[in-house]
Write a protein that holds these residues in place. Structure first.
Motif, short mmCIF file in Angstrom:
data_model
loop_
_atom_site.label_atom_id
_atom_site.label_comp_id
_atom_site.label_asym_id
_atom_site.label_seq_id
_atom_site.Cartn_x
_atom_site.Cartn_y
_atom_site.Cartn_z
N LEU A 39 -8.77 -7.15 8.55
CA LEU A 39 -8.91 -5.88 9.23
C LEU A 39 -8.24 -4.76 8.45
CD1 LEU A 39 -7.72 -7.17 12.71
CD2 LEU A 39 -10.09 -6.71 12.08
N SER A 40 -8.79 -3.58 8.55
CA SER A 40 -8.16 -2.37 8.01
C SER A 40 -7.55 -1.64 9.19
CB SER A 40 -9.22 -1.51 7.31
OG SER A 40 -8.62 -0.35 6.78
N THR A 47 -2.73 2.92 5.37
CA THR A 47 -3.70 1.91 5.78
C THR A 47 -3.18 0.55 5.33
OG1 THR A 47 -5.53 3.46 5.58
CG2 THR A 47 -6.09 1.13 5.59
N THR A 48 -3.16 -0.39 6.27
CA THR A 48 -2.71 -1.75 5.99
C THR A 48 -3.89 -2.70 6.17
OG1 THR A 48 -0.52 -1.22 6.87
CG2 THR A 48 -1.07 -3.55 6.70
N ILE A 49 -3.99 -3.64 5.25
CA ILE A 49 -5.00 -4.69 5.38
C ILE A 49 -4.28 -5.90 5.98
CG2 ILE A 49 -6.65 -6.17 4.19
CD1 ILE A 49 -7.28 -3.11 4.10
N THR A 50 -4.69 -6.27 7.19
CA THR A 50 -4.10 -7.40 7.90
C THR A 50 -5.11 -8.53 7.94
OG1 THR A 50 -2.74 -5.95 9.26
CG2 THR A 50 -3.10 -8.17 10.08
N GLU A 63 -0.25 -9.33 5.22
CA GLU A 63 -0.35 -7.88 5.22
C GLU A 63 -0.37 -7.41 3.79
OE1 GLU A 63 2.65 -6.12 7.69
OE2 GLU A 63 1.69 -6.85 9.52
N ASN A 64 -1.45 -6.68 3.45
CA ASN A 64 -1.67 -6.20 2.09
C ASN A 64 -1.54 -7.32 1.06
OD1 ASN A 64 -2.23 -3.56 2.90
ND2 ASN A 64 -0.06 -3.05 2.94
N GLY A 65 -2.07 -8.50 1.41
CA GLY A 65 -2.11 -9.63 0.49
C GLY A 65 -0.90 -10.53 0.48
#
Length: 131
Positions: A39-40, A47-50, A63-65
């Protein structure tokens, strides 16, 4: 054992909360189920990629890889029931509707494989503005 299986509801609540905060679904793609959800999530200018991902018997959060320090969502006393025990599906919606994710979760006791619980939920993203 009942307390252990109730943890499935807690897992579903955590995942559902993150979906509601998301502004976009990166993975899975529409009608292409998978065992991970990416998810963004926009919070102010950040903006965090989870990502929720099945790794062996555990659900991990990235979170963010990077793997988060909270550890797996499930306790050591329960495991995800097989490779299809955690499934995310992005549903087809009309163009003006928010995206939706269907979650299927099946957990089982580590003490007794015959004791299982299934959980289902469908959640709509509430924030559709990533830009």
């Amino acid at each position: 054992i009942q307390t252990e299986l109730m943890q499935g509801g807690v897992i579903m609540e955590r995942i559902s909360r993150e979906i509601k905060k998301a502004c976009d679904v990166i993975n899975p793609t529409t009608n292409n189920p998978g065992s991970s959800l990416e998810l963004s999530i926009k919070n102010g200018a950040t903006t965090t990629i989870t990502k929720f991902s099945l790794n062996g018997d555990n659900i991990e959060i990235y979170e963010n890889g990077s793997l988060t320090s909270t550890g797996p969502l499930n306790s050591p006393k329960i495991k995800i029931a097989g490779i299809t025990g955690l499934t995310f599906t992005q549903l087809t919606t009309i163009a003006t509707a928010p995206k939706a994710i269907k979650i299927y979760l099946e957990i089982q006791s580590m003490d007794n494989a015959l004791i299982k619980a299934k959980f289902y939920n469908t959640i709509f993203l509430r924030n559709n503005k990533c830009s």
